[in-house]
Design an enzyme around this catalytic site. Structure first.
Site, PDB file in Angstrom:
ATOM      1  N   ARG A  37     -68.068  26.896  -4.344  1.00 37.74           N
ATOM      2  CA  ARG A  37     -68.095  25.674  -3.525  1.00 37.74           C
ATOM      3  C   ARG A  37     -69.326  25.607  -2.621  1.00 37.74           C
ATOM      4  O   ARG A  37     -69.278  25.022  -1.540  1.00 37.74           O
ATOM      5  CB  ARG A  37     -66.829  25.540  -2.686  1.00 37.74           C
ATOM      6  CG  ARG A  37     -65.575  25.343  -3.491  1.00 37.74           C
ATOM      7  CD  ARG A  37     -65.571  23.949  -4.112  1.00 37.74           C
ATOM      8  NE  ARG A  37     -64.292  23.620  -4.693  1.00 37.74           N
ATOM      9  CZ  ARG A  37     -63.314  22.991  -4.033  1.00 37.74           C
ATOM     10  NH1 ARG A  37     -63.487  22.638  -2.796  1.00 37.74           N
ATOM     11  NH2 ARG A  37     -62.196  22.725  -4.646  1.00 37.74           N
ATOM     12  N   ARG A  41     -69.419  20.463   1.814  1.00 34.20           N
ATOM     13  CA  ARG A  41     -69.404  19.836   3.139  1.00 34.20           C
ATOM     14  C   ARG A  41     -69.981  20.646   4.292  1.00 34.20           C
ATOM     15  O   ARG A  41     -70.265  20.098   5.341  1.00 34.20           O
ATOM     16  CB  ARG A  41     -67.966  19.442   3.488  1.00 34.20           C
ATOM     17  CG  ARG A  41     -67.483  18.257   2.699  1.00 34.20           C
ATOM     18  CD  ARG A  41     -65.978  18.178   2.715  1.00 34.20           C
ATOM     19  NE  ARG A  41     -65.425  19.319   1.997  1.00 34.20           N
ATOM     20  CZ  ARG A  41     -64.134  19.475   1.727  1.00 34.20           C
ATOM     21  NH1 ARG A  41     -63.264  18.593   2.155  1.00 34.20           N
ATOM     22  NH2 ARG A  41     -63.709  20.521   1.049  1.00 34.20           N
ATOM     23  N   ARG A  50     -72.610  12.070   1.365  1.00 28.12           N
ATOM     24  CA  ARG A  50     -71.184  11.761   1.222  1.00 28.12           C
ATOM     25  C   ARG A  50     -70.756  10.598   2.119  1.00 28.12           C
ATOM     26  O   ARG A  50     -69.773   9.919   1.824  1.00 28.12           O
ATOM     27  CB  ARG A  50     -70.413  13.014   1.591  1.00 28.12           C
ATOM     28  CG  ARG A  50     -69.283  13.546   0.866  1.00 28.12           C
ATOM     29  CD  ARG A  50     -68.644  12.950  -0.268  1.00 28.12           C
ATOM     30  NE  ARG A  50     -67.219  13.233  -0.083  1.00 28.12           N
ATOM     31  CZ  ARG A  50     -66.330  12.350   0.257  1.00 28.12           C
ATOM     32  NH1 ARG A  50     -66.668  11.104   0.397  1.00 28.12           N
ATOM     33  NH2 ARG A  50     -65.082  12.694   0.433  1.00 28.12           N
ATOM     34  N   ASP A  86     -66.155  18.561 -10.940  1.00 23.95           N
ATOM     35  CA  ASP A  86     -64.830  19.014 -10.522  1.00 23.95           C
ATOM     36  C   ASP A  86     -64.024  19.397 -11.748  1.00 23.95           C
ATOM     37  O   ASP A  86     -64.231  18.839 -12.828  1.00 23.95           O
ATOM     38  CB  ASP A  86     -64.090  17.927  -9.728  1.00 23.95           C
ATOM     39  CG  ASP A  86     -62.980  18.548  -8.887  1.00 23.95           C
ATOM     40  OD1 ASP A  86     -63.243  18.922  -7.738  1.00 23.95           O
ATOM     41  OD2 ASP A  86     -61.854  18.686  -9.407  1.00 23.95           O
ATOM     42  N   TYR A 163     -52.233  21.049 -11.749  1.00 26.13           N
ATOM     43  CA  TYR A 163     -52.506  19.761 -11.078  1.00 26.13           C
ATOM     44  C   TYR A 163     -51.924  18.588 -11.864  1.00 26.13           C
ATOM     45  O   TYR A 163     -51.469  17.599 -11.284  1.00 26.13           O
ATOM     46  CB  TYR A 163     -54.013  19.575 -10.880  1.00 26.13           C
ATOM     47  CG  TYR A 163     -54.547  20.435  -9.765  1.00 26.13           C
ATOM     48  CD1 TYR A 163     -54.375  20.076  -8.428  1.00 26.13           C
ATOM     49  CD2 TYR A 163     -55.205  21.623 -10.035  1.00 26.13           C
ATOM     50  CE1 TYR A 163     -54.839  20.871  -7.401  1.00 26.13           C
ATOM     51  CE2 TYR A 163     -55.680  22.438  -9.010  1.00 26.13           C
ATOM     52  CZ  TYR A 163     -55.495  22.055  -7.689  1.00 26.13           C
ATOM     53  OH  TYR A 163     -55.944  22.852  -6.678  1.00 26.13           O
TER      54      TYR A 163
HETATM   55  O1  CP3 Z   1     -68.779  25.203  -6.415  1.00 26.16           O
HETATM   56  C1  CP3 Z   1     -69.475  24.188  -6.233  1.00 26.16           C
HETATM   57  O2  CP3 Z   1     -70.128  23.980  -5.217  1.00 26.16           O
HETATM   58  C2  CP3 Z   1     -69.557  23.199  -7.374  1.00 26.16           C
HETATM   59  C3  CP3 Z   1     -68.689  22.071  -7.323  1.00 26.16           C
HETATM   60  C4  CP3 Z   1     -67.175  22.243  -7.385  1.00 26.16           C
HETATM   61  C5  CP3 Z   1     -66.288  21.337  -6.735  1.00 26.16           C
HETATM   62  N1  CP3 Z   1     -65.019  21.626  -7.124  1.00 26.16           N
HETATM   63  C6  CP3 Z   1     -66.713  20.254  -5.837  1.00 26.16           C
HETATM   64  C7  CP3 Z   1     -65.756  19.725  -4.853  1.00 26.16           C
HETATM   65  C8  CP3 Z   1     -66.379  23.132  -8.100  1.00 26.16           C
HETATM   66  C9  CP3 Z   1     -66.783  24.336  -8.918  1.00 26.16           C
HETATM   67  C10 CP3 Z   1     -65.025  22.718  -7.944  1.00 26.16           C
HETATM   68  C11 CP3 Z   1     -63.887  23.374  -8.608  1.00 26.16           C
HETATM   69  C12 CP3 Z   1     -62.542  22.976  -8.240  1.00 26.16           C
HETATM   70  N2  CP3 Z   1     -62.065  21.714  -7.983  1.00 26.16           N
HETATM   71  C13 CP3 Z   1     -61.441  23.867  -8.186  1.00 26.16           C
HETATM   72  C14 CP3 Z   1     -61.508  25.343  -8.516  1.00 26.16           C
HETATM   73  C15 CP3 Z   1     -62.099  26.108  -7.393  1.00 26.16           C
HETATM   74  C16 CP3 Z   1     -61.182  26.354  -6.247  1.00 26.16           C
HETATM   75  O3  CP3 Z   1     -61.558  25.979  -5.130  1.00 26.16           O
HETATM   76  O4  CP3 Z   1     -60.114  26.937  -6.451  1.00 26.16           O
HETATM   77  C17 CP3 Z   1     -60.305  23.122  -7.812  1.00 26.16           C
HETATM   78  C18 CP3 Z   1     -58.912  23.674  -7.602  1.00 26.16           C
HETATM   79  C19 CP3 Z   1     -60.711  21.761  -7.711  1.00 26.16           C
HETATM   80  C20 CP3 Z   1     -59.863  20.575  -7.372  1.00 26.16           C
HETATM   81  C21 CP3 Z   1     -60.230  20.023  -6.057  1.00 26.16           C
HETATM   82  N3  CP3 Z   1     -61.403  19.335  -5.774  1.00 26.16           N
HETATM   83  C22 CP3 Z   1     -59.474  20.080  -4.853  1.00 26.16           C
HETATM   84  C23 CP3 Z   1     -58.113  20.734  -4.707  1.00 26.16           C
HETATM   85  C24 CP3 Z   1     -60.213  19.422  -3.855  1.00 26.16           C
HETATM   86  C25 CP3 Z   1     -59.752  19.139  -2.449  1.00 26.16           C
HETATM   87  C26 CP3 Z   1     -59.924  20.283  -1.555  1.00 26.16           C
HETATM   88  C27 CP3 Z   1     -61.261  20.238  -0.885  1.00 26.16           C
HETATM   89  O5  CP3 Z   1     -61.948  21.249  -0.880  1.00 26.16           O
HETATM   90  O6  CP3 Z   1     -61.580  19.170  -0.344  1.00 26.16           O
HETATM   91  C28 CP3 Z   1     -61.438  19.006  -4.447  1.00 26.16           C
HETATM   92  C29 CP3 Z   1     -62.533  18.325  -3.776  1.00 26.16           C
HETATM   93  C30 CP3 Z   1     -63.910  18.855  -3.922  1.00 26.16           C
HETATM   94  N4  CP3 Z   1     -64.436  19.425  -5.057  1.00 26.16           N
HETATM   95  C31 CP3 Z   1     -64.937  18.790  -2.934  1.00 26.16           C
HETATM   96  C32 CP3 Z   1     -66.096  19.321  -3.521  1.00 26.16           C
HETATM   97  C33 CP3 Z   1     -67.467  19.417  -2.916  1.00 26.16           C
HETATM   98  C34 CP3 Z   1     -64.812  18.171  -1.547  1.00 26.16           C
HETATM   99  C35 CP3 Z   1     -65.087  16.726  -1.696  1.00 26.16           C
HETATM  100  C36 CP3 Z   1     -65.522  16.058  -0.420  1.00 26.16           C
HETATM  101  O7  CP3 Z   1     -64.654  15.683   0.385  1.00 26.16           O
HETATM  102  O8  CP3 Z   1     -66.717  15.857  -0.255  1.00 26.16           O
END
Ligand code: CP3
Length: 361
Positions: A37, A41, A50, A86, A163
């Site tokens: 990640r 943010r 964003r 994602d 999910y």
């Molecule tokens: O790693 C990176 O920087 C690359 C991008 C990436 C994102 N999601 C961007 C993202 C990767 C590799 C993921 C994988 C992902 N997405 C997973 C597996 C990794 C983990 O954390 O266990 C999961 C479970 C998801 C599903 C997901 N996406 C959730 C549950 C959420 C909400 C929680 C949160 O962190 O806000 C997201 C949103 C998300 N995915 C954001 C980002 C940058 C935040 C979005 C924002 O508000 O800007």
């Protein structure tokens, strides 16, 4: 396949391929580091973009995805970029409606509840259904111009099923786990469909230019050892076998919460096992018997600590792994959105400067 794909015994450019070398347990001048990640943010530059676009628009717009993917390379100096995308784009491509709710996260409007729902899911043709992902990969590779390698990724079948059945993140995933015990045939049907879709998607990412692949099995830890072995691991094995047949890229498996099952994870065929912070990294290394590389495993919360304490924590991960090749420094899970950027930068600098534990020999 792209020309820069590294073969296990091939000499590489020491400036750009340290991460790939470490995946193959080759000697490196310092321990490479990237963070799950890392595109997100905690970076003011990410938040600035964003504030203009919603999350799904950002990941569907290759120019924006490219910019955000490269931000942590420029700003914190990590040794690999990870595609901004994602894991939930696959269920969306299969026909499920995905919404992203501010301050809450992703939600599926109609979670899967019956065999009929599972039968309705479409097969995925990555080039037609997810063209923006492949285009982003091409643009990122062009813009990185070999500075650091690009990691592509997908969720594991089990984690995506979590999910899709639950509809959103959850603390107990009760609907999912009910299906596991009450209607296992349904779950198996879904996992089979997902396995095929994910394998195709990852292969397409490699063809577009991804130089390593990480499989996020973020909810692997919900299962018993036996259920992991029966329901989840075979699907991961099938995906990795297919990737290794068709693409020369290292594969990283991150099964969160499964540090007690590294013996099973080694059967997955992954080149690298990513571990969370609940297992001492030295113990993880011992268990994999020099067969695969280990990625990890700083507690993501350590990034809240003042720099001296953060350094101590990082040092204990580096020295816990010890000398010799095959370590990629990472967090045990994703970076928190409110950690200070200066701490993240300090961590990268510290890991890069720690030459005595450089894993060079
Ligand atoms: O790693 C990176 O920087 C690359 C991008 C990436 C994102 N999601 C961007 C993202 C990767 C590799 C993921 C994988 C992902 N997405 C997973 C597996 C990794 C983990 O954390 O266990 C999961 C479970 C998801 C599903 C997901 N996406 C959730 C549950 C959420 C909400 C929680 C949160 O962190 O806000 C997201 C949103 C998300 N995915 C954001 C980002 C940058 C935040 C979005 C924002 O508000 O800007």
């Amino acid at each position: 396949m792209t020309s820069s794909n590294l073969q296990p015994d091939e000499p590489v450019n020491p400036q750009t391929d340290i991460f790939l070398r470490a995946c193959y347990r080759q000697p490196v001048p310092y321990t490479p580091i990237w963070m799950m990640r890392q595109a997100g943010r905690y970076l003011p530059e990410y938040r600035a973009l964003r504030s203009q676009y919603d999350f799904l628009t950002m990941l569907r717009t290759p120019e924006l995805a490219t910019e955000v993917t490269i931000q942590p390379v420029d700003i914190v100096g990590v040794d690999a970029a990870i595609l901004f995308c994602d894991i939930l784009v696959i269920p969306e491509a299969m026909g499920m409606e995905l919404r992203f709710i501010e301050k809450q996260g992703p939600v599926f409007t109609d979670p899967l509840r019956s065999e009929h729902d599972i039968d309705q899911l479409k097969p995925v043709a990555p080039q037609e259904d997810l063209p923006y992902v492949m285009e982003a990969i091409r643009q990122i590779r062009a813009q990185l111009a070999g500075r650091v390698p690009l990691i592509g990724f997908a969720g594991s079948p089990w984690t995506l099923a979590a999910y899709m059945i639950e509809g959103q993140g959850s603390s107990h995933f009760r609907t999912l786990r009910r299906m596991l015990y009450a209607e296992p045939a349904l779950l198996e049907k879904l996992l089979d469909k997902l396995t095929i879709a994910i394998a195709k998607f990852l292969q397409a990412q490699v063809e577009a230019g991804a130089q390593a692949i990480q499989i996020f099995d973020s909810w692997g830890g919900l299962l018993t050892r036996e259920a992991y072995q029966y329901y989840s691991l075979p699907t991961i094995q099938r995906i990795i076998a297919r990737l290794h047949r068709t693409a020369n890229v290292p594969v990283i498996l991150f099964s969160r919460g499964r540090g007690a099952d590294l013996d099973l994870q080694m059967d997955s065929g992954a080149d690298v096992l990513s571990v969370d912070w609940t297992i001492p990294i030295g113990k993880a290394r011992q268990q994999v018997k020099e067969q695969v590389a280990i990625q990890g495993n700083l507690d993501p919360a350590a990034l809240y600590a003042p720099p001296e304490i953060l350094q101590e924590e990082a040092k204990s991960v580096l020295s816990g792994y010890g000398d010799g090749p095959g370590h990629i420094f990472n967090l045990g899970h994703g970076i928190f959105p409110d950690v200070p950027v200066e701490h993240v930068q300090a961590l990268v600098e510290y890991v890069h400067n720690d030459r005595k534990n450089s894993h060079a020999n």
